[in-house]
Scaffold this motif. Sequence first.
Motif, PDB file in Angstrom:
ATOM      1  N   ILE A   1       0.837  -1.203   0.000  1.00  0.00           N
ATOM      2  CA  ILE A   1       0.000   0.000   0.000  1.00  0.00           C
ATOM      3  C   ILE A   1       0.876   1.258   0.000  1.00  0.00           C
ATOM      4  CG2 ILE A   1      -1.750   1.293   1.286  1.00  0.00           C
ATOM      5  CD1 ILE A   1      -2.644  -1.483   2.438  1.00  0.00           C
ATOM      6  N   GLU A   2       1.915   1.255   0.826  1.00  0.00           N
ATOM      7  CA  GLU A   2       2.817   2.412   0.904  1.00  0.00           C
ATOM      8  C   GLU A   2       3.532   2.664  -0.419  1.00  0.00           C
ATOM      9  OE1 GLU A   2       4.348   2.822   5.490  1.00  0.00           O
ATOM     10  OE2 GLU A   2       5.278   1.274   4.245  1.00  0.00           O
ATOM     11  N   THR A   3       3.903   1.579  -1.103  1.00  0.00           N
ATOM     12  CA  THR A   3       4.589   1.713  -2.392  1.00  0.00           C
ATOM     13  C   THR A   3       3.700   2.438  -3.401  1.00  0.00           C
ATOM     14  OG1 THR A   3       5.902  -0.289  -2.017  1.00  0.00           O
ATOM     15  CG2 THR A   3       5.650   0.431  -4.298  1.00  0.00           C
ATOM     16  N   LEU A   4       2.447   2.037  -3.473  1.00  0.00           N
ATOM     17  CA  LEU A   4       1.509   2.686  -4.391  1.00  0.00           C
ATOM     18  C   LEU A   4       1.224   4.120  -3.971  1.00  0.00           C
ATOM     19  CD1 LEU A   4      -0.926  -0.330  -4.872  1.00  0.00           C
ATOM     20  CD2 LEU A   4       0.589   0.625  -6.604  1.00  0.00           C
ATOM     21  N   TYR A   5       1.088   4.331  -2.674  1.00  0.00           N
ATOM     22  CA  TYR A   5       0.799   5.679  -2.149  1.00  0.00           C
ATOM     23  C   TYR A   5       1.944   6.634  -2.465  1.00  0.00           C
ATOM     24  CZ  TYR A   5      -1.026   9.146   1.174  1.00  0.00           C
ATOM     25  OH  TYR A   5      -1.547  10.278   1.750  1.00  0.00           O
ATOM     26  N   ALA A   6       3.188   6.132  -2.333  1.00  0.00           N
ATOM     27  CA  ALA A   6       4.361   6.968  -2.608  1.00  0.00           C
ATOM     28  C   ALA A   6       4.417   7.404  -4.058  1.00  0.00           C
ATOM     29  CB  ALA A   6       5.639   6.213  -2.246  1.00  0.00           C
ATOM     30  N   ASP A   7       3.802   6.621  -4.958  1.00  0.00           N
ATOM     31  CA  ASP A   7       3.769   6.982  -6.379  1.00  0.00           C
ATOM     32  C   ASP A   7       2.527   7.795  -6.738  1.00  0.00           C
ATOM     33  OD1 ASP A   7       6.193   5.986  -7.153  1.00  0.00           O
ATOM     34  OD2 ASP A   7       5.433   4.031  -7.748  1.00  0.00           O
ATOM     35  N   GLY A   8       1.807   8.252  -5.733  1.00  0.00           N
ATOM     36  CA  GLY A   8       0.703   9.175  -5.976  1.00  0.00           C
ATOM     37  C   GLY A   8      -0.683   8.561  -6.006  1.00  0.00           C
ATOM     38  N   HIS A   9      -0.802   7.271  -5.797  1.00  0.00           N
ATOM     39  CA  HIS A   9      -2.118   6.620  -5.844  1.00  0.00           C
ATOM     40  C   HIS A   9      -2.854   6.824  -4.520  1.00  0.00           C
ATOM     41  CE1 HIS A   9      -1.245   4.583  -9.657  1.00  0.00           C
ATOM     42  NE2 HIS A   9      -0.007   4.490  -9.195  1.00  0.00           N
ATOM     43  N   ARG A  10      -4.075   7.309  -4.618  1.00  0.00           N
ATOM     44  CA  ARG A  10      -4.856   7.614  -3.418  1.00  0.00           C
ATOM     45  C   ARG A  10      -6.121   6.768  -3.313  1.00  0.00           C
ATOM     46  NH1 ARG A  10      -0.645   9.223  -2.584  1.00  0.00           N
ATOM     47  NH2 ARG A  10       0.053  11.322  -1.961  1.00  0.00           N
ATOM     48  N   LYS A  11      -6.473   6.103  -4.379  1.00  0.00           N
ATOM     49  CA  LYS A  11      -7.664   5.251  -4.354  1.00  0.00           C
ATOM     50  C   LYS A  11      -7.250   3.868  -4.861  1.00  0.00           C
ATOM     51  CE  LYS A  11     -12.630   5.612  -5.190  1.00  0.00           C
ATOM     52  NZ  LYS A  11     -13.712   6.435  -5.771  1.00  0.00           N
TER      53      LYS A  11
ATOM     54  N   CYS B   1     -10.527   4.420  -9.240  1.00  0.00           N
ATOM     55  CA  CYS B   1      -9.380   3.730  -8.631  1.00  0.00           C
ATOM     56  C   CYS B   1      -8.252   3.640  -9.649  1.00  0.00           C
ATOM     57  CB  CYS B   1      -9.769   2.336  -8.175  1.00  0.00           C
ATOM     58  SG  CYS B   1     -10.784   2.317  -6.692  1.00  0.00           S
ATOM     59  N   THR B   2      -7.025   3.891  -9.196  1.00  0.00           N
ATOM     60  CA  THR B   2      -5.889   3.903 -10.118  1.00  0.00           C
ATOM     61  C   THR B   2      -4.910   2.759  -9.882  1.00  0.00           C
ATOM     62  OG1 THR B   2      -4.662   5.386  -8.641  1.00  0.00           O
ATOM     63  CG2 THR B   2      -6.004   6.404 -10.379  1.00  0.00           C
ATOM     64  N   ALA B   3      -5.121   1.966  -8.819  1.00  0.00           N
ATOM     65  CA  ALA B   3      -4.157   0.905  -8.511  1.00  0.00           C
ATOM     66  C   ALA B   3      -4.841  -0.302  -7.874  1.00  0.00           C
ATOM     67  CB  ALA B   3      -3.055   1.426  -7.595  1.00  0.00           C
ATOM     68  N   ILE B   4      -4.246  -1.469  -8.126  1.00  0.00           N
ATOM     69  CA  ILE B   4      -4.758  -2.741  -7.614  1.00  0.00           C
ATOM     70  C   ILE B   4      -3.635  -3.470  -6.880  1.00  0.00           C
ATOM     71  CG2 ILE B   4      -5.827  -4.955  -8.212  1.00  0.00           C
ATOM     72  CD1 ILE B   4      -7.580  -2.600  -8.979  1.00  0.00           C
ATOM     73  N   CYS B   5      -3.922  -3.968  -5.679  1.00  0.00           N
ATOM     74  CA  CYS B   5      -3.021  -4.872  -4.961  1.00  0.00           C
ATOM     75  C   CYS B   5      -3.579  -6.286  -5.097  1.00  0.00           C
ATOM     76  CB  CYS B   5      -2.944  -4.508  -3.487  1.00  0.00           C
ATOM     77  SG  CYS B   5      -1.907  -3.102  -3.120  1.00  0.00           S
ATOM     78  N   SER B   6      -2.796  -7.175  -5.718  1.00  0.00           N
ATOM     79  CA  SER B   6      -3.226  -8.561  -5.918  1.00  0.00           C
ATOM     80  C   SER B   6      -2.510  -9.473  -4.923  1.00  0.00           C
ATOM     81  CB  SER B   6      -2.917  -9.003  -7.348  1.00  0.00           C
ATOM     82  OG  SER B   6      -3.128 -10.394  -7.496  1.00  0.00           O
ATOM     83  N   PRO B   7      -3.222 -10.449  -4.321  1.00  0.00           N
ATOM     84  CA  PRO B   7      -2.614 -11.308  -3.296  1.00  0.00           C
ATOM     85  C   PRO B   7      -1.776 -12.449  -3.848  1.00  0.00           C
ATOM     86  CG  PRO B   7      -4.913 -11.902  -3.578  1.00  0.00           C
ATOM     87  CD  PRO B   7      -4.667 -10.709  -4.467  1.00  0.00           C
ATOM     88  N   GLY B   8      -1.798 -12.671  -5.168  1.00  0.00           N
ATOM     89  CA  GLY B   8      -1.027 -13.776  -5.723  1.00  0.00           C
ATOM     90  C   GLY B   8      -1.032 -13.757  -7.236  1.00  0.00           C
ATOM     91  N   ILE B   9      -0.047 -14.436  -7.821  1.00  0.00           N
ATOM     92  CA  ILE B   9       0.110 -14.431  -9.273  1.00  0.00           C
ATOM     93  C   ILE B   9      -1.089 -15.050  -9.973  1.00  0.00           C
ATOM     94  CG2 ILE B   9       1.452 -15.437 -11.176  1.00  0.00           C
ATOM     95  CD1 ILE B   9       2.700 -12.959  -9.954  1.00  0.00           C
ATOM     96  N   GLU B  10      -1.704 -16.071  -9.392  1.00  0.00           N
ATOM     97  CA  GLU B  10      -2.876 -16.685 -10.024  1.00  0.00           C
ATOM     98  C   GLU B  10      -3.977 -15.650 -10.238  1.00  0.00           C
ATOM     99  OE1 GLU B  10      -0.514 -19.551  -7.741  1.00  0.00           O
ATOM    100  OE2 GLU B  10      -1.597 -17.764  -7.123  1.00  0.00           O
ATOM    101  N   THR B  11      -4.214 -14.841  -9.211  1.00  0.00           N
ATOM    102  CA  THR B  11      -5.216 -13.784  -9.332  1.00  0.00           C
ATOM    103  C   THR B  11      -4.758 -12.699 -10.300  1.00  0.00           C
ATOM    104  OG1 THR B  11      -6.006 -14.169  -7.079  1.00  0.00           O
ATOM    105  CG2 THR B  11      -6.498 -12.021  -8.036  1.00  0.00           C
ATOM    106  N   THR B  12      -3.476 -12.375 -10.271  1.00  0.00           N
ATOM    107  CA  THR B  12      -2.937 -11.344 -11.164  1.00  0.00           C
ATOM    108  C   THR B  12      -3.114 -11.729 -12.629  1.00  0.00           C
ATOM    109  OG1 THR B  12      -1.290 -10.793  -9.470  1.00  0.00           O
ATOM    110  CG2 THR B  12      -0.893  -9.963 -11.704  1.00  0.00           C
ATOM    111  N   GLN B  13      -2.935 -12.994 -12.959  1.00  0.00           N
ATOM    112  CA  GLN B  13      -3.137 -13.436 -14.340  1.00  0.00           C
ATOM    113  C   GLN B  13      -4.564 -13.169 -14.801  1.00  0.00           C
ATOM    114  OE1 GLN B  13      -1.770 -17.523 -13.620  1.00  0.00           O
ATOM    115  NE2 GLN B  13      -0.093 -17.186 -15.051  1.00  0.00           N
ATOM    116  N   ILE B  14      -5.527 -13.433 -13.921  1.00  0.00           N
ATOM    117  CA  ILE B  14      -6.933 -13.180 -14.269  1.00  0.00           C
ATOM    118  C   ILE B  14      -7.188 -11.680 -14.358  1.00  0.00           C
ATOM    119  CG2 ILE B  14      -9.332 -13.629 -13.646  1.00  0.00           C
ATOM    120  CD1 ILE B  14      -8.333 -16.045 -12.034  1.00  0.00           C
ATOM    121  N   ILE B  15      -6.584 -10.915 -13.470  1.00  0.00           N
ATOM    122  CA  ILE B  15      -6.722  -9.456 -13.504  1.00  0.00           C
ATOM    123  C   ILE B  15      -6.230  -8.893 -14.832  1.00  0.00           C
ATOM    124  CG2 ILE B  15      -5.742  -7.311 -12.563  1.00  0.00           C
ATOM    125  CD1 ILE B  15      -5.970  -8.585  -9.775  1.00  0.00           C
ATOM    126  N   LEU B  16      -5.090  -9.378 -15.314  1.00  0.00           N
ATOM    127  CA  LEU B  16      -4.561  -8.910 -16.596  1.00  0.00           C
ATOM    128  C   LEU B  16      -5.503  -9.269 -17.743  1.00  0.00           C
ATOM    129  CD1 LEU B  16      -0.751  -9.709 -16.228  1.00  0.00           C
ATOM    130  CD2 LEU B  16      -1.849  -7.455 -16.225  1.00  0.00           C
TER     131      LEU B  16
END
Length: 342
Positions: free
Chosen positions: A180-190, A247-262
């Motif tokens: 969350i902090e990594t995304l926030y540091a790059d300007g993402h607020r939602k 929303c400008t950013a997504i945190c995914s809990p695992g690669i399996e979910t990330t593949q579906i997100i893409l």
Amino acid sequence: MTASIYDVAKRAGVSISTVSRILNNSANVSDKKVQAVKEAMEYYQYEPNQFGRGLVKQRSNMIGVYTPFHSGSVFESSYTLELLKGIERVLTRHNYSMVLISESEEYSNRVKGSPRFMEYVRQRRIDGLLLSGLNGKSMDEEALKQILDEEYPVVYIGKKFHKKGINVYAQFESYMHQMIETLYADGHRKIVLYFYTTHENYLTGIVKKAKEELEELELIPIVLSHMTDIRPDLIADFRKYVIGGGCTAICSPGIETTQIILSVCGELRLSVPETVSILSVEHKIGEGRRLFPQISAFFVPAKDMGSGAAELLLDMIEDCPLEETSREYETKFFDRESIRQL
């Protein structure tokens, strides 16, 4: 019901290993404990069968590895597969075999109040137990407390919750907050924050800390209740929160979910990272690099965690002095430019 060595130990007020030593005359035990065990054996009319006697003398050389049904299939999770590879690496080296104890939702609903691993413990079908994916104050954890109190050899993968327990842990709350902090540091607020059911009990604390420390943050936590068909839910989420909600950013809990997100991003014509930034967790190093586009990720060393848990368990079984009761593993961040700076 035929009594087990577990029942004898419980009535006598001693550990299972103490009963085993008394049956095998393999170590000095106080007369008081010997009398208590004999009384319990007479009470239950307990007579070890040939298989049980073999376990007392020679052990089964089998280690149970338990994953509950809410963790999903072991064959669908890179985390579980890497964990098993690490466990197998250690067990094979020490001439032990692994017994997978998975539990379906059907079994859990049918056998109320007793997770499946208790069958293996009570029947002495395994020499020790490794537990993964415990979820909050569930019946799994209540059962674990029981066998910890009986001094049964067990190591669990997750945050320490019992003073007698031995565990390995990767500081889940810490690396989720870093995401969350990594995304926030790059300007993402939602930000949309996805969780697996296994970690649902950590959700409130993580969200609360993030909102207290990052004042402008709007965090949307979503629990993925199943992994069999999450695509329709993800499409609905992206339409609501990304396309319609800003929303400008997504945190995914695992690669399996990330593949579906893409895949969902492709269907909805959302480009990564130009339209939406994605940050994931990977359990096999380099998993995010093999996706298109490559995905930035926090690497959690699941294989090392499995090896560490197995090492600690075998030390318990062999009565080796334990220098640590909790082993923590650090994560590592890999930036692959899937996060756009706003």
